[in-house]
Design a protein around this motif. Structure first.
Motif: not given
Length: 722
Positions: A566-570, A577-585, A716-719
């Motif tokens: 659920d975390f990865l597909r959302d 986690w996605d570094i290549l999205s460069n913080g974009g929405v 993220s998941l440990s938090c």
């Protein structure tokens, strides 16, 4: 959610995979069917009859010679239309004074003749090209042997020439693949295999920083070649001889009887586990019940046996067809079957269906992680319809027929019983029974493999159930129009689902420890090492051309698989986690639901870059989950190409480099509460020129990318857990 009636007409969305049987084989089969029409109906009662049972007396056949005028007319028609329909054949037969069947068989034979001429021409061209490649290889070897160090003038050490030598080995592997292909073509015409050429260069011990490289391309569907391994067992096994076939038939019939009883018997053969959730095979009782079998268990091998049942949303006839077609079967189970091929079809069945069909196959079964060796198997598959209407498909190994030293897996009778249910549903009872040497499995995956969850019947059945729902959604016509982002265009849905299917197949085939892959470990620090390999993409419209670097790592997380999925597909948590999205929405533009679980869907995502100077990016993503495995797989896609796909255009020419995640339970506890095994895999185009040399800087960049992504997911998941 689905209308069961969509299967009432008995049709199923085809998987658009090429059939394994050649045109010449089809022509032979049809000719046999036509000849058999003159025989008595009692011949059809002999199931799987061998050649020894036939009347030894020669029977004179009647030959129908066509007149010169008839041949000229059909030749002229063939140039305009090589595949006439029934109406055209009837009209042509009336004009020429022939039977429609005669016209039909003439066109079949003509198409086969044209195909054979084309293959012979291609054979000649390939031989010429191979001679050139052999000469080039000899020249490269001589150049390498005479190379000298620019600093001291002395002979070059092996380690200093790794990349030049790497390209030499790449060319040599390509030569070997071409020779194998020529041998297969030539064997059709001369009736025996062409002798194999020896390797042009001796095997060289692998070095820590040397990356294995294979080819992407139309002629390398099985993946790249192997380096430094014992050999590709699947491609080394040839079709059975005539002397083998009676024994294969006898073995298949016995295996069918055993599978049927294994699927139906209860205690004491099958004992219920302590938690009451699974069936456990009583091995002593099995040996008493089935004393013959395929021989004793090899030394060092372990027994894995499991049984599972489910009701799936698929017509029983369509299900049998998929199981007996190697391309549709390997596509449907792409998460489990990394490679498969049919070596020979011994029987196509009777009465226009697969009842009595028999084929010799090789397959490679996988877990989506480089840490679990694949299981190669050489076996016969037999399909039969029982008197009560139940269908059964059974596999049984042929290793005793042709022992293969490196084979680490034997399939005792395994397969499924398929019972017709109302409204287009089927009840499937699956039995998996193998003997395997699992000493190569990494300790991280030992518990999962030994529990039977990695390769067992439950994984096959749950995958089948999920894929049947996917096929049903592709055929659905009652799409709700109120939801935002739902794709309602039927052709657009089919094209997008077909593109996503290719993306999933590519990801699963590229992340396993297949014998066609050579993974190189970079860090050498522990279980979550990053492993990399490079491949060349050439002349493949489905992939961008150039050097592709694949990287993967697997590690354990103390979090249940569903929470990770659920975390990865959302899309809302993607920026974590996605570094290549460069913080974009990240925003979901469109989606197609694929089953009862809301997590089973295909989505089109848009990354709105935080930097206005950068263009927005589209991402195609498929997420799928069942109790045994979950996947989140994605790939950047071109905006123009996706518009074509969404309007029902051909998705085969959309270039994809899939990356993503495979999430498995750790095998220690119930899936809902236990930990998870997560595999992270990336594919990056590091150079758009296929002949370019790989730089170590590119390797370091991808290594940092995957390591950083893994750390972000863990954090993220440990938090969340805390």
């Amino acid at each position: 959610m689905f209308q069961p009636s969509i299967f009432d007409d008995g049709k199923l969305l085809p998987l658009d995979m090429p059939q394994n049987t050649s045109d010449s084989d089809f022509a032979r089969i049809r000719d046999d069917d036509f000849d058999s029409a003159t025989k008595s109906g009692s011949d059809n009662n002999h199931e799987l009859a061998s050649g020894d049972d036939q009347d030894p007396r020669p029977k004179k056949k009647r030959y129908h010679r066509h007149t010169q005028h008839q041949i000229q007319e059909m030749e002229a028609f063939f140039k305009e239309c090589p595949h006439p329909d029934d109406k055209q054949r009837k009209e042509l037969s009336r004009e020429l004074g022939l039977e429609p069947l005669q016209v039909k068989f003439w066109f079949q034979n003509k198409r086969t003749q044209m195909k054979n001429q084309h293959e012979r021409h291609e054979n000649t061209q390939l031989r010429t090209e191979n001679e050139k490649l052999r000469a080039d290889n000899m020249r490269y070897r001589e150049a390498l042997s005479n190379a000298s160090c620019p600093n001291c003038g002395g002979p070059t050490a092996i380690g200093e020439m790794s990349f030049d030598e790497h390209h030499l080995r790449l060319e040599n592997a390509r030569l070997r693949e071409e020779i194998d292909r020529i041998s297969a073509i030539a064997a059709k015409y001369v009736g025996k295999p062409v002798v194999n050429y020896p390797l042009l260069s001796p095997p060289v011990p692998s070095r820590p920083l040397e990356l294995g490289m294979g080819n992407f391309g139309p002629q390398s569907g099985l993946g790249g070649d192997i380096y430094g391994s014992a050999g590709d067992l699947i491609r080394s096994i040839s079709a059975p001889t005539e002397a083998d076939k009676p024994m294969i038939i006898e073995l298949a019939v016995a295996a069918m009887e055993e599978l049927t009883r294994m699927a139906q018997l209860g205690e004491p053969l099958w004992m219920t586990s302590l938690d009451g959730s699974t069936n456990v095979l009583n091995e002593d009782e099995y040996l008493r019940t089935f004393p013959r079998g395929i021989g004793p268990k090899p030394s060092g091998f372990k027994c894995e046996a499991s049984r599972e049942s489910a009701v799936v949303i698929m017509n029983h006839i369509n299900l049998v067809e998929i199981l007996m077609d190697v391309n549709q079967w390997s596509t449907l189970f792409s998460g489990i079957v990394s490679r498969a091929m049919t070596l020979e079809v011994l029987s196509t069945g009777v009465a226009g269906n697969y009842n009595g069909a028999l084929q010799v196959m090789t397959s490679e079964f996988q877990v989506p992680s480089p840490l679990v060796p694949t299981r190669e198997s050489y076996y016969v598959r037999y399909c039969k319809q029982h008197v009560d209407g139940t269908w059964a498909v059974v596999d049984v190994s042929l290793d005793d027929l042709r022992p293969t030293p490196g084979l680490r897996c034997r399939r005792r009778p395994s397969g499924c019983l398929i019972q017709e249910m109302p409204n287009g549903y089927s009840k499937v009872t699956w039995v998996e029974h193998v003997e395997v040497d699992d000493r190569g499995v990494h300790s991280l995956y030992k518990q999962l493999v030994s529990s039977g969850q990695a390769f067992g019947a439950k994984r096959w059945v749950t995958t089948l159930d999920r894929q049947c729902e996917r096929l049903a959604s592709a055929m659905a016509t009652n799409i709700p129009t109120g939801d935002v982002g739902v794709i309602t265009n039927q052709e657009g849905r089919k094209s997008m689902l077909k593109l996503a299917e290719r993306m999933v197949i590519s990801f699963c085939a590229g992340v396993s420890a297949s014998t066609t892959h050579t993974w190189t470990t970079l860090s050498g620090t522990g279980a979550d090492d990053v492993r990399v390999m490079t491949r060349k993409s050439i002349d493949d419209p489905g992939r961008p051309p150039g050097i592709v670097l694949s990287a993967a790592t697997s590690f354990w997380l103390p979090v249940p698989p569903k929470r990770i999925f659920d975390f990865l597909r959302d899309e809302n948590s993607r920026s974590e986690w996605d570094i290549l999205s460069n913080g974009g929405v990240v925003q979901e533009m469109a989606h197609i639901a694929n089953g009862r679980d809301t997590g089973n869907c295909v989505s089109l995502l848009r990354v709105n870059s935080a930097n206005s100077s950068q263009s927005n990016m589209l991402i195609l993503q498929e997420s799928c989950t069942d109790p045994t495995a979950s996947f989140v797989i994605y790939a950047p896609v071109d905006i123009v190409a996706m518009n074509v796909v969404l309007n029902g255009g051909d998705p085969d020419y959309v270039a994809l480099l899939p990356s993503g995640f495979a999430i498995l339970p750790d095998g220690t506890a119930e899936t809902a509460t236990g930990g998870s095994l997560l595999t992270v895999a990336f594919q990056i185009l590091v150079d758009s020129v296929p002949t370019a040399k790989l730089s170590l800087g590119s390797v370091a960049t991808v290594n940092n990318l995957i390591a950083c992504t893994a750390e972000r997911i863990k954090a993220s998941l440990s938090c969340e857990t805390a």
